[in-house]
Enzyme design. Structure first.
Site, PDB file in Angstrom:
ATOM      1  N   ASP A  88       0.916  -1.304   0.048  1.00 59.48           N
ATOM      2  CA  ASP A  88      -0.099  -0.021   0.098  1.00 59.48           C
ATOM      3  C   ASP A  88       0.560   1.371   0.166  1.00 59.48           C
ATOM      4  O   ASP A  88       2.116   1.210  -0.163  1.00 59.48           O
ATOM      5  CB  ASP A  88      -0.840  -0.194   1.116  1.00 59.48           C
ATOM      6  CG  ASP A  88      -0.484   0.267   2.490  1.00 59.48           C
ATOM      7  OD1 ASP A  88       0.778   0.214   2.541  1.00 59.48           O
ATOM      8  OD2 ASP A  88      -0.999   0.249   3.455  1.00 59.48           O
ATOM      9  N   THR A 113       2.198  -2.148   9.001  1.00 58.02           N
ATOM     10  CA  THR A 113       2.677  -3.232   9.847  1.00 58.02           C
ATOM     11  C   THR A 113       2.942  -4.703   9.368  1.00 58.02           C
ATOM     12  O   THR A 113       3.270  -5.449   9.979  1.00 58.02           O
ATOM     13  CB  THR A 113       1.477  -3.170  11.031  1.00 58.02           C
ATOM     14  OG1 THR A 113       0.316  -3.829  10.321  1.00 58.02           O
ATOM     15  CG2 THR A 113       1.594  -1.977  11.692  1.00 58.02           C
ATOM     16  N   HIS A 135       4.549 -32.328   8.711  1.00 61.18           N
ATOM     17  CA  HIS A 135       3.805 -31.134   8.421  1.00 61.18           C
ATOM     18  C   HIS A 135       3.052 -31.118   7.298  1.00 61.18           C
ATOM     19  O   HIS A 135       1.981 -30.316   7.381  1.00 61.18           O
ATOM     20  CB  HIS A 135       5.112 -30.284   8.373  1.00 61.18           C
ATOM     21  CG  HIS A 135       5.791 -30.012   9.499  1.00 61.18           C
ATOM     22  ND1 HIS A 135       5.601 -29.759  10.772  1.00 61.18           N
ATOM     23  CD2 HIS A 135       7.160 -30.453   9.540  1.00 61.18           C
ATOM     24  CE1 HIS A 135       6.585 -29.372  11.352  1.00 61.18           C
ATOM     25  NE2 HIS A 135       7.446 -30.232  10.915  1.00 61.18           N
ATOM     26  N   HIS A 184       7.924 -25.539   8.185  1.00 60.66           N
ATOM     27  CA  HIS A 184       6.764 -26.045   8.532  1.00 60.66           C
ATOM     28  C   HIS A 184       5.418 -25.732   8.266  1.00 60.66           C
ATOM     29  O   HIS A 184       4.234 -26.550   8.509  1.00 60.66           O
ATOM     30  CB  HIS A 184       6.783 -25.965  10.188  1.00 60.66           C
ATOM     31  CG  HIS A 184       7.938 -26.713  10.965  1.00 60.66           C
ATOM     32  ND1 HIS A 184       7.920 -26.570  12.335  1.00 60.66           N
ATOM     33  CD2 HIS A 184       9.057 -27.448  10.456  1.00 60.66           C
ATOM     34  CE1 HIS A 184       9.099 -27.373  12.673  1.00 60.66           C
ATOM     35  NE2 HIS A 184       9.782 -27.721  11.607  1.00 60.66           N
ATOM     36  N   CYS A 189       2.814  -3.629   3.928  1.00 57.50           N
ATOM     37  CA  CYS A 189       1.862  -2.404   4.315  1.00 57.50           C
ATOM     38  C   CYS A 189       2.673  -1.842   5.601  1.00 57.50           C
ATOM     39  O   CYS A 189       3.920  -2.162   5.615  1.00 57.50           O
ATOM     40  CB  CYS A 189       0.540  -2.740   4.785  1.00 57.50           C
ATOM     41  SG  CYS A 189       0.079  -3.864   6.111  1.00 57.50           S
TER      42      CYS A 189
HETATM   43  C1  RB5 Z   1      -2.163   2.608   6.782  1.00 58.54           C
HETATM   44  O1  RB5 Z   1      -1.775   3.844   7.442  1.00 58.54           O
HETATM   45  C2  RB5 Z   1      -1.836   1.343   7.605  1.00 58.54           C
HETATM   46  O2  RB5 Z   1      -2.849   1.371   8.373  1.00 58.54           O
HETATM   47  C3  RB5 Z   1      -1.618   0.027   6.767  1.00 58.54           C
HETATM   48  O3  RB5 Z   1      -0.579   0.147   5.950  1.00 58.54           O
HETATM   49  C4  RB5 Z   1      -1.468  -1.242   7.545  1.00 58.54           C
HETATM   50  O4  RB5 Z   1      -0.551  -0.956   8.473  1.00 58.54           O
HETATM   51  C5  RB5 Z   1      -2.595  -2.026   8.089  1.00 58.54           C
HETATM   52  O5  RB5 Z   1      -2.526  -3.017   8.639  1.00 58.54           O
END
Ligand code: RB5
Length: 152
Positions: free
Chosen positions: A8, A67, A133, A98, A65
């Site tokens: 993203d 996180t 597995h 695994h 993204c």
């Molecule tokens: C975008 O601000 C953020 O929410 C997205 O990149 C991500 O971390 C969502 O899980």
């Protein structure tokens, strides 16, 4: 290996560095992500790379993204996808050994490019161990089969 990548808006720079690194390692990389910094919705991109893996257009996927969480949740909704968020190489290695994961996810706001490279090395260069597995991964697929088509 042919690898799909998606991201993203939060991970445009990280994506570019990852593409350059994977290409330097001899991989072919197809970009399914955005190249714009304009705010966008991570599920759109998670689904795109997950579909590419599920359809066999690419062998494995990378999804980034902020996180790594949102895009992994989206990718895991596609049948046949086993996506995992990794912030260190040990988990990346075992996700292959695994769990036979086929999409790796991480957070551009969580880890730096050098750690991402170590994670990618483990993910791309480790094969599924099989054996006991196989049964466990098959049980995950059973859950998917039993629940597909059910509304929330
Ligand atoms: C975008 O601000 C953020 O929410 C997205 O990149 C991500 O971390 C969502 O899980």
């Amino acid at each position: 290996m042919k690898i799909g990548i998606a991201n993203d808006h939060s991970a445009v720079d990280m994506k570019k560095e990852v593409v350059a690194y994977l290409e330097s390692q001899g991989h072919e990389v197809i970009n399914y992500g955005t190249d714009s910094y304009e705010s966008t919705d991570y599920p759109v991109w998670g689904e795109k790379v997950a579909n590419a893996v599920a359809n066999g257009e690419v062998e494995r996927g990378v999804a980034i993204c902020g996180t790594g969480l949102g895009i992994s949740l989206a990718a895991n909704k596609v049948n046949g996808i086993r996506a995992c968020v990794c912030s260190e190489p040990y988990t990346a290695k075992y996700s292959r050994l695994h769990n036979n994961c086929n999409v790796i996810c991480f957070g551009a706001r969580v880890i730096g490019i050098e750690l991402a490279k170590m994670i990618l090395d483990e993910f791309m260069n480790t094969e599924f161990e099989g054996g006991r597995h196989e049964r466990r991964v098959a049980l995950i697929t059973d859950i998917e089969r039993r629940n597909s088509g059910k509304a929330e």
